[in-house]
Design a protein around this motif. Structure first.
Motif, short mmCIF file in Angstrom:
data_model
loop_
_atom_site.label_atom_id
_atom_site.label_comp_id
_atom_site.label_asym_id
_atom_site.label_seq_id
_atom_site.Cartn_x
_atom_site.Cartn_y
_atom_site.Cartn_z
N GLY A 248 -31.63 -2.02 -45.00
CA GLY A 248 -30.34 -2.34 -44.38
C GLY A 248 -29.25 -1.53 -45.05
O GLY A 248 -29.48 -0.84 -46.04
N PRO A 249 -28.05 -1.62 -44.53
CA PRO A 249 -26.97 -0.77 -45.00
C PRO A 249 -26.57 -0.98 -46.46
O PRO A 249 -26.07 -0.07 -47.10
CB PRO A 249 -25.80 -1.10 -44.07
CG PRO A 249 -26.21 -2.25 -43.25
CD PRO A 249 -27.67 -2.44 -43.39
N SER A 250 -26.78 -2.17 -47.01
CA SER A 250 -26.36 -2.44 -48.39
C SER A 250 -27.44 -2.18 -49.43
O SER A 250 -27.14 -2.17 -50.62
CB SER A 250 -25.88 -3.89 -48.51
OG SER A 250 -24.80 -4.10 -47.64
N LEU B 287 -20.33 -8.45 -43.96
CA LEU B 287 -19.70 -7.11 -43.93
C LEU B 287 -19.45 -6.63 -42.52
O LEU B 287 -18.45 -5.99 -42.23
CB LEU B 287 -20.57 -6.09 -44.67
CG LEU B 287 -20.68 -6.27 -46.18
CD1 LEU B 287 -21.72 -5.34 -46.75
CD2 LEU B 287 -19.33 -6.08 -46.85
N ARG B 288 -20.36 -6.96 -41.60
CA ARG B 288 -20.25 -6.54 -40.21
C ARG B 288 -19.27 -7.39 -39.42
O ARG B 288 -18.45 -6.91 -38.65
CB ARG B 288 -21.62 -6.59 -39.57
CG ARG B 288 -21.68 -6.23 -38.09
CD ARG B 288 -22.99 -6.60 -37.43
NE ARG B 288 -23.41 -7.98 -37.63
CZ ARG B 288 -22.88 -9.04 -37.03
NH1 ARG B 288 -21.88 -8.91 -36.19
NH2 ARG B 288 -23.33 -10.26 -37.28
N LEU C 134 -30.50 -9.98 -47.59
CA LEU C 134 -29.58 -8.93 -47.16
C LEU C 134 -29.01 -9.14 -45.76
O LEU C 134 -27.83 -8.82 -45.54
CB LEU C 134 -30.24 -7.56 -47.26
CG LEU C 134 -30.13 -6.90 -48.64
CD1 LEU C 134 -30.90 -5.59 -48.66
CD2 LEU C 134 -28.70 -6.69 -49.04
N TYR D 245 -25.87 -11.20 -46.20
CA TYR D 245 -24.83 -10.41 -46.88
C TYR D 245 -24.24 -9.37 -45.92
O TYR D 245 -23.02 -9.28 -45.76
CB TYR D 245 -25.47 -9.74 -48.10
CG TYR D 245 -24.58 -8.83 -48.90
CD1 TYR D 245 -23.83 -9.31 -49.96
CD2 TYR D 245 -24.52 -7.46 -48.62
CE1 TYR D 245 -23.04 -8.46 -50.72
CE2 TYR D 245 -23.72 -6.62 -49.38
CZ TYR D 245 -22.99 -7.12 -50.43
OH TYR D 245 -22.20 -6.28 -51.17
N ASP D 246 -25.11 -8.62 -45.27
CA ASP D 246 -24.65 -7.58 -44.34
C ASP D 246 -23.93 -8.17 -43.13
O ASP D 246 -23.03 -7.53 -42.58
CB ASP D 246 -25.82 -6.70 -43.89
CG ASP D 246 -26.29 -5.75 -44.98
OD1 ASP D 246 -25.47 -5.37 -45.85
OD2 ASP D 246 -27.49 -5.38 -44.97
#
Length: 170
Positions: free
Chosen positions: A73-75, A162-163, A155, A158-159
């Protein structure tokens, strides 16, 4: 049983012992002292954080720490240095929180230069939605600071913050 709980149990059975002050005093030598000191550094930092402190990362991490977030994932990825980790992982998340993440339950195991913290974090995102996540952080300590950290967490949760939540201007 969740993957994080399994990881913590595996670590405990793989030779990491739940360290307490009385156990550490019963063990002779420098290894016991290092285990007690490293565990105490992390435990004290978590206690301050749970009580509302904001200095966890600044007091625990070495300026040249290598922090790896496992997963996809992005993080996920590796952050080199406290400044990169803070600017790319901590600040973007913190600016999206109405009430910061605080540890509500912490278990700590220590063996020599390694400390494992399994903790539950709770907070409120900027959109009013609760944030809950379970974490396992594995610290490698040197000179009373974490020089290498591997982090396991959910994640997608968490992501999602952020999104979903716009960053607040701070």
């Amino acid at each position: 049983m969740t993957a994080l709980r399994t990881l913590a149990l595996v670590a405990a059975f793989a030779g990491f012992s739940l360290a307490s002050t009385s156990v550490a005093r019963a063990q002779p030598g420098a290894a016991a002292l290092a285990m007690t000191d490293n565990r105490a550094v992390i435990a004290s930092a978590f206690d301050r954080w749970a009580a509302g402190g904001t200095d966890f990362f600044a007091t625990v991490l070495s300026p040249d720490v290598v922090w790896t977030i496992e997963g996809s994932g992005p993080s996920a990825g590796t952050y080199r240095g406290l400044e990169e980790f803070t600017s790319r992982a901590i600040r973007p998340f913190a600016t999206r929180m109405r009430e910061p993440v605080r540890p509500v339950a912490v278990q700590i195991w220590a063996e020599g230069e390694h400390v494992i913290a399994r903790w539950e974090g709770r907070g409120v995102a900027g959109d009013g939605q609760p944030y809950r996540n379970d974490y396992v952080w594995i610290f490698r300590m040197a000179g009373g600071r974490a020089v290498d950290v591997t982090a396991f967490l959910d994640l997608p949760a968490y992501d999602d913050v952020l999104r979903r939540v716009p960053a607040a201007q701070r």
